[in-house]
Design a protein around this motif. Structure first.
Motif, short mmCIF file in Angstrom:
data_model
loop_
_atom_site.label_atom_id
_atom_site.label_comp_id
_atom_site.label_asym_id
_atom_site.label_seq_id
_atom_site.Cartn_x
_atom_site.Cartn_y
_atom_site.Cartn_z
N MET A 21 0.63 -1.28 0.02
CA MET A 21 0.05 0.04 0.05
C MET A 21 0.87 1.30 0.22
SD MET A 21 -2.81 -1.30 -0.07
CE MET A 21 -3.58 -3.04 0.40
N GLY A 22 2.09 1.26 0.22
CA GLY A 22 2.81 2.47 0.38
C GLY A 22 4.35 2.24 0.27
N TYR A 23 4.76 1.00 0.21
CA TYR A 23 6.20 1.00 0.31
C TYR A 23 6.97 1.23 -0.90
CZ TYR A 23 10.72 -1.49 0.86
OH TYR A 23 12.24 -1.82 0.78
N GLY A 24 8.04 2.18 -0.65
CA GLY A 24 8.91 2.44 -1.71
C GLY A 24 8.51 4.02 -2.44
N TYR A 25 7.43 4.52 -1.88
CA TYR A 25 6.74 5.94 -2.19
C TYR A 25 6.56 6.67 -1.19
CZ TYR A 25 3.06 8.85 -4.26
OH TYR A 25 2.34 9.94 -4.40
N ASP A 26 7.04 7.96 -1.35
CA ASP A 26 6.64 9.03 -0.44
C ASP A 26 5.78 10.06 -1.16
OD1 ASP A 26 6.90 11.02 1.34
OD2 ASP A 26 8.91 11.47 1.18
N PRO A 27 4.49 10.08 -0.51
CA PRO A 27 3.53 11.14 -1.14
C PRO A 27 4.11 12.54 -1.27
CG PRO A 27 2.45 9.68 0.49
CD PRO A 27 3.78 9.42 0.43
N ALA A 28 4.90 13.00 -0.23
CA ALA A 28 5.71 14.22 -0.25
C ALA A 28 6.35 14.70 -1.69
CB ALA A 28 6.37 14.65 0.94
N LEU A 29 6.63 13.57 -2.39
CA LEU A 29 7.49 14.12 -3.49
C LEU A 29 6.67 14.13 -4.54
CD1 LEU A 29 10.51 11.19 -3.00
CD2 LEU A 29 10.29 13.73 -2.69
N SER A 30 5.52 14.04 -4.31
CA SER A 30 4.48 13.97 -5.67
C SER A 30 2.98 14.93 -5.16
CB SER A 30 4.01 12.43 -6.24
OG SER A 30 5.04 11.98 -6.67
N GLU A 31 3.18 15.86 -4.55
CA GLU A 31 2.09 16.93 -4.33
C GLU A 31 1.25 16.20 -3.23
OE1 GLU A 31 2.17 19.91 -5.16
OE2 GLU A 31 3.80 20.03 -6.53
N GLY A 32 1.78 15.33 -2.54
CA GLY A 32 0.87 14.48 -1.62
C GLY A 32 -0.10 13.69 -2.02
N SER A 33 -0.08 13.20 -3.22
CA SER A 33 -0.99 12.10 -3.96
C SER A 33 -0.85 10.69 -3.30
CB SER A 33 -0.67 12.09 -5.33
OG SER A 33 -1.32 10.77 -6.08
N ILE A 34 -2.06 10.41 -2.70
CA ILE A 34 -1.99 9.08 -1.99
C ILE A 34 -1.38 7.87 -2.77
CG2 ILE A 34 -4.45 8.52 -2.70
CD1 ILE A 34 -2.51 8.01 0.89
N LYS A 35 -1.68 8.05 -4.12
CA LYS A 35 -1.07 6.89 -4.97
C LYS A 35 0.18 7.73 -5.94
CE LYS A 35 -3.97 3.84 -3.74
NZ LYS A 35 -3.59 2.70 -3.00
N ALA A 36 0.93 6.73 -6.25
CA ALA A 36 2.15 7.28 -7.09
C ALA A 36 1.41 7.65 -8.50
CB ALA A 36 3.21 6.38 -7.09
#
Length: 442
Positions: A21-36
Motif C-alpha cells: 500500500m505504500g512501500y517505496g513511495y513518499d507522497p511528499a515527493l508527488s504533491e501529496g498524492s496518495i497513489k504514485a
C-alpha cells in the motif's frame, strides 16, 4: 530520490500485503498524492552537470554505487519512478536483493539468459515448459552458439498414450543431466551457464525439487557455478518462494497473477544482487524494460494480489475436489495433488504452501472429445493465459504447445485429451455447473 523504505513498525516486520500500500513511495515527493502518479516521461532533468556525470557513471558501470546512493533518474529506458517503486515492492514478496521489470515474461526470460550465457556455453532446462520458453531454448539459443539440453520426466498413470520416462522422479534425472551437461560444456570450451526450471510445469503441474537441483549444481567442479533460474509464474509469489529453496533468480510473467486483470503484458526477474547487475546491464542495452503506465497498473494490482490469489485458489481446490472421479475424466493434474506420486506430494509439502488455481484435466477420449467440452463451456472463456480474475480454459496441444513434435508431446505428457483450467474469482458453484454441463457434451 528519497522514498519510503521502512519495512517495520518498532520491532515488528510488516507483511508483504501491508507493504504493497505504500512501500517505496513518499507522497511528499508527488504533491501529496496518495497513489504514485504515472511518470509518463522519456527523460529527466539533471539538477547539475555533476549530477548527470555521477548518474551515468553508475548506470554504465564506470564506478560502484555508494551503499546509500540511489541511481539517479536518467531516461525511462534505464529507470523511472514508477518502475523503481514497483520493483521495490516486487522484491518484498520473494525476499530478493533486487527486482527488475520487463515488457513481457519472454522479455524477462530472454534478457536474463542473454546476460548469463555466451557461445560454447550449455543451458539445461526442464520440460514441459511454456511454449515461448521452449522455442527460445530449442531454436534461438543454438543459433547463438549456446547448446541447450532439455530434461523431461512424466509418468502419467492413466492416459491414451505411452510416455517415455527418463527416471522414476524428475530430481534424479535432472541431477544426471546437470552433471553430463557440465562435462559437455567443458569439452566445448564453455561452461554450464544456467539450469532453468519451470515448477510446477505448464501444463502438467509436475513439480521439480529445487533443493535437490541446487545441491546437484553445488556438487559440480566448475569455477563459476551455473545459476539456478526458476519460473515461478504458476504459484508465485504467494504459494512458492524459490529463493528460499536454493534458486539464484526467479522469473515471472507478471501478465498472469500479479497483473491479474488480463489488461497488461509484463515480466520480472529478481534475486541475487551480483546476477541482477548483469541482467540490469542487458536490459538497459536491449531496451526490454516495461513502460510507466504498465508499471502503474501493476502497482494497482499488487494491492489486491493476496486477496485474488487466495480466492482463486479456494475456488480451484473446490473444483478439483468435485471433479475427481468424474466418469468423463481420467485424471486431475494439480500440483502435489491426490493423484500425483508420493514423491511429488513430498516435494509439494517441502516447497509449496498452496497448489494455486491452475490445473489440468485428462479427459476420456482425444481431441474431438476435448473440443466438444471446450466449445460447450459458457462461463469459462476459451483463451490462452492464466491468473486473471476471470476463468479461462485452453487446449495446450493445439495452441501453446502446438510446435512440440509428437514425440515431445508424448514425453512431456501433453496429449490431445488434456485441457488446462485457470480458475478465477467467480462463484464456485456457477463454475462447477458450467464444467458439469460441458463434460456432458463429451
Amino acid at each position: 530520490m528519497s522514498r519510503h523504505r521502512s519495512r517495520t513498525i518498532g520491532d515488528r516486520s510488516l507483511a508483504p500485503e501491508t507493504l504493497m500500500m505504500g512501500y517505496g513511495y513518499d507522497p511528499a515527493l508527488s504533491e501529496g498524492s496518495i497513489k504514485a502518479p504515472i511518470f509518463q516521461t522519456s527523460t529527466f532533468v539533471f539538477r547539475s552537470a555533476e549530477d548527470g556525470k555521477r548518474f551515468f557513471e553508475v548506470a554504465y558501470g564506470l564506478r560502484e554505487k555508494d551503499p546509500e546512493e540511489a541511481l539517479g533518474l536518467i531516461y525511462s529506458r534505464i529507470n523511472n519512478p514508477n518502475l523503481e517503486i514497483l520493483e521495490d515492492r516486487l522484491a518484498v514478496w520473494d525476499g530478493a536483493d533486487k527486482a527488475l521489470v520487463f515488457s513481457s515474461g519472454m522479455a524477462a526470460i530472454s534478457t536474463t539468459i542473454l546476460a548469463l550465457s555466451r557461445p560454447n556455453d550449455v543451458v539445461v532446462y526442464t520440460a514441459p515448459a511454456y511454449g515461448g520458453t521452449e522455442y527460445l531454448f530449442d531454436r534461438i539459443l543454438p543459433r547463438m552458439g549456446v547448446t541447450t539440453v532439455s530434461v523431461a520426466d512424466v509418468i502419467p498413470p492413466r492416459t491414451n498414450f505411452t510416455p517415455i520416462s527418463l527416471a522414476e522422479e524428475p530430481g534424479a534425472a535432472l541431477a544426471d543431466v546437470i552433471e553430463n551437461a557440465a562435462y559437455l560444456a567443458k569439452r566445448k570450451g564453455g561452461r554450464l551457464a544456467a539450469v532453468y526450471v519451470e515448477t510446477p510445469a505448464n501444463p502438467t503441474n509436475k513439480l521439480i525439487d529445487l533443493e535437490a537441483t541446487s545441491a546437484a549444481i553445488k556438487a559440480l567442479e566448475q569455477a563459476e557455478a551455473p545459476a539456478l533460474l526458476v519460473d515461478n509464474t504458476f504459484l508465485g509469489p504467494l504459494w512458492q518462494n524459490p529463493l528460499q529453496h536454493g534458486a539464484d533468480l526467479v522469473l515471472y510473467s507478471l501478465t498472469k497473477y500479479v497483473g491479474g486483470h488480463s489488461d497488461l503484458i509484463a515480466g520480472a526477474c529478481m534475486g541475487r544482487a551480483d546476477l541482477m547487475a548483469r541482467v540490469a546491464e542487458m536490459r538497459t542495452i536491449c531496451g526490454t524494460i516495461t513502460d510507466p503506465h504498465t508499471a502503474w497498473l501493476l502497482m494497482r494490482s499488487l494491492e489486491t494480489l493476496h486477496i485474488r490469489m487466495e480466492r482463486s485458489q479456494s475456488n480451484a481446490m473446490e473444483l478439483v475436489r468435485r471433479l475427481r472421479g468424474h466418469p468423463k475424466i481420467l485424471e486431475v493434474l494439480d500440483a502435489g495433488g491426490a493423484e500425483s506420486s508420493p514423491a511429488q506430494q513430498a516435494i509439494f509439502a517441502r516447497q509449496c504452501t498452496g497448489a494455486g488455481s491452475t490445473f489440468s484435466l485428462r479427459l476420456k477420449g482425444g481431441e474431438a472429445e476435448a473440443f466438444r467440452m471446450l466449445n460447450a463451456l459458457q462461463l469459462f472463456k476459451l483463451a490462452v493465459s492464466l491468473g486473471g480474475t476471470e476463468s479461462l480454459v485452453s487446449h495446450p496441444s493445439s495452441t501453446t504447445h502446438s510446435d512440440y513434435s509428437p514425440e515431445a508431446k508424448i514425453q512431456c505428457g501433453i496429449g490431445d485429451n488434456l485441457v488446462r483450467l485457470s480458475v478465477g474469482i467467480e462463484n464456485v458453484d456457477d463454475l462447477y455447473a458450467d464444467l458439469v454441463q460441458a463434460l456432458e457434451a463429451i
